[in-house]
Design an enzyme around this catalytic site. Sequence first.
Site, mmCIF file in Angstrom:
data_model
loop_
_atom_site.group_PDB
_atom_site.id
_atom_site.type_symbol
_atom_site.label_atom_id
_atom_site.label_comp_id
_atom_site.label_asym_id
_atom_site.label_seq_id
_atom_site.Cartn_x
_atom_site.Cartn_y
_atom_site.Cartn_z
ATOM 1 N N LEU A 1 0.779 -1.211 0.176
ATOM 2 C CA LEU A 1 0.068 0.034 -0.087
ATOM 3 C C LEU A 1 0.859 1.250 -0.035
ATOM 4 O O LEU A 1 0.685 2.293 -1.043
ATOM 5 C CB LEU A 1 -0.977 -0.147 1.121
ATOM 6 C CG LEU A 1 -1.890 1.232 1.661
ATOM 7 C CD1 LEU A 1 -2.836 1.474 0.319
ATOM 8 C CD2 LEU A 1 -2.520 1.197 2.803
ATOM 9 N N PRO B 1 6.227 6.170 -1.884
ATOM 10 C CA PRO B 1 6.920 7.255 -1.753
ATOM 11 C C PRO B 1 5.943 8.724 -1.523
ATOM 12 O O PRO B 1 6.427 9.511 -0.492
ATOM 13 C CB PRO B 1 7.623 7.723 -2.807
ATOM 14 C CG PRO B 1 7.749 6.301 -3.570
ATOM 15 C CD PRO B 1 6.565 5.664 -3.202
ATOM 16 N N GLY B 2 5.050 8.867 -1.832
ATOM 17 C CA GLY B 2 4.066 9.871 -1.664
ATOM 18 C C GLY B 2 2.523 9.585 -1.079
ATOM 19 O O GLY B 2 1.957 10.476 -0.958
ATOM 20 N N GLN C 1 13.987 5.848 45.722
ATOM 21 C CA GLN C 1 12.681 6.310 45.375
ATOM 22 C C GLN C 1 12.349 6.945 44.111
ATOM 23 O O GLN C 1 11.434 6.653 43.448
ATOM 24 C CB GLN C 1 12.290 7.333 46.693
ATOM 25 C CG GLN C 1 11.918 6.695 47.891
ATOM 26 C CD GLN C 1 11.400 7.691 48.977
ATOM 27 O OE1 GLN C 1 11.676 8.970 48.823
ATOM 28 N NE2 GLN C 1 10.574 7.305 49.905
ATOM 29 N N GLN D 1 16.957 4.655 30.989
ATOM 30 C CA GLN D 1 17.484 5.492 32.213
ATOM 31 C C GLN D 1 17.554 4.688 33.192
ATOM 32 O O GLN D 1 18.598 5.102 33.867
ATOM 33 C CB GLN D 1 16.137 6.448 32.315
ATOM 34 C CG GLN D 1 16.675 7.562 33.193
ATOM 35 C CD GLN D 1 17.375 8.582 32.238
ATOM 36 O OE1 GLN D 1 17.500 8.650 30.988
ATOM 37 N NE2 GLN D 1 18.046 9.486 33.150
ATOM 38 N N GLU E 1 1.172 1.082 10.000
ATOM 39 C CA GLU E 1 -0.443 1.216 10.271
ATOM 40 C C GLU E 1 -0.958 2.310 10.655
ATOM 41 O O GLU E 1 -2.010 2.648 11.170
ATOM 42 C CB GLU E 1 -0.659 0.022 11.506
ATOM 43 C CG GLU E 1 0.103 -1.047 11.473
ATOM 44 C CD GLU E 1 -0.096 -2.171 10.400
ATOM 45 O OE1 GLU E 1 0.307 -1.844 9.274
ATOM 46 O OE2 GLU E 1 -0.588 -3.442 10.786
#
Length: 394
Positions: A130, A133-134, A290, A347, A374
């Site tokens: 589907l 490029p454009g 914490q 992190q 999607e």
Amino acid sequence: MTTAEVPEVSDQDFQEILAQTRHFVRSAVLPREQQILAEDRVPDDLRAHAKKMGLFGYAIPQQWGGLGLDLGQDVELAMELGYSSLALRSMFGTNNGIAGQVLVGFGTDKQKARWLEPMASGDVVASFALTEPGAGSNPAGLKTKAIRDGSTDNAAWTISGQKRFITNAPVADLFIVFARTRPADPQGPGIAVFLVPADAAGVEVGAKDSKMGQEGAWTADVSFDDVKVGTDALIGGTEDIGYRAAMTSLARGRIHIAALAVGIAQRALDESVAYAATATQGGAPIGTFQLVQAMLADQQTGVLAGRALVRDAARLWVTNQDRRVAPSAAKLFCTEMAGRVADLGVQIHGGSGYMRGVAVERIYRDVRLLRLYEGTSEIQRLIIGSNLVKTARR
């Protein structure tokens, strides 16, 4: 009107399928994640194992050789598949999802009989062609053309155009190709969908894409240069099915991708908890700090919320209560959530999280794509907002 999905697998049988899939992912695939990454391919023995388990056709109806899972069961499976390398799921994702569901929902009986059984067995890999490029998240903008050869209803078609980022293109046996047969008019968008064998004259698959992540999940450009197909290649036997088939298949696929995001977010959470419980700073496990606990709490909350949303969206789809807003809401929230959870995972790991060979580093790169395919997060917001306003105005 689209009918509700009817489950073909009992809850008891599905629990066995789910347990087997979980065992396969955790015991066979997870230990070989680095091999998949390094070689940029899923090993042949894992592919053969997936075929034997029926994973290439788990969402294809039993009538056509599949397991016949409905979307509610599909998402539970996807959450397990998402726990390890996403390349595994990518091998058979198009057969069960956006490509296969076009045939399941819109193909003629003859087309289903020809293609669905070999797809379900894994002997045929289908690709959903589907994106161009454009024309990415908005299929209405596609420019690939299908021109009827002759003036009779029995005439064949000539397809020309360029497709981009096509999943499984390097190994595809069949392309589900969307092409414009006329400009959009009051009668419809003018988009049809065709079955094009990969070995048809004029089909050319480009070099395998080099991506940021998801190594082993292959994509490539595909060009169609005056490709001739017969009348039996027109899915559903009518020109005006293409746009609806694309939208329906994508909407269903969005719930699946949301579930996949929950699975990979759960993995990032588990890796983070394990690291926080064992890595020390100043003689104490960092999980006793914490601020680290707060990051773990945010991860856990996101995963729980995402899992609940996915299950609810799947329920609404199966019962045909909502096949527009809920799929987009699930994909938007869960893929964005997975990105946040992966970022927190890096992190929490500190410098180690930035190193190749550490699971959260791979996950951080892999999840980024989930917000793009999607339909991007921005497209999901437009779908949700516009449909809410339309409903209110009615």
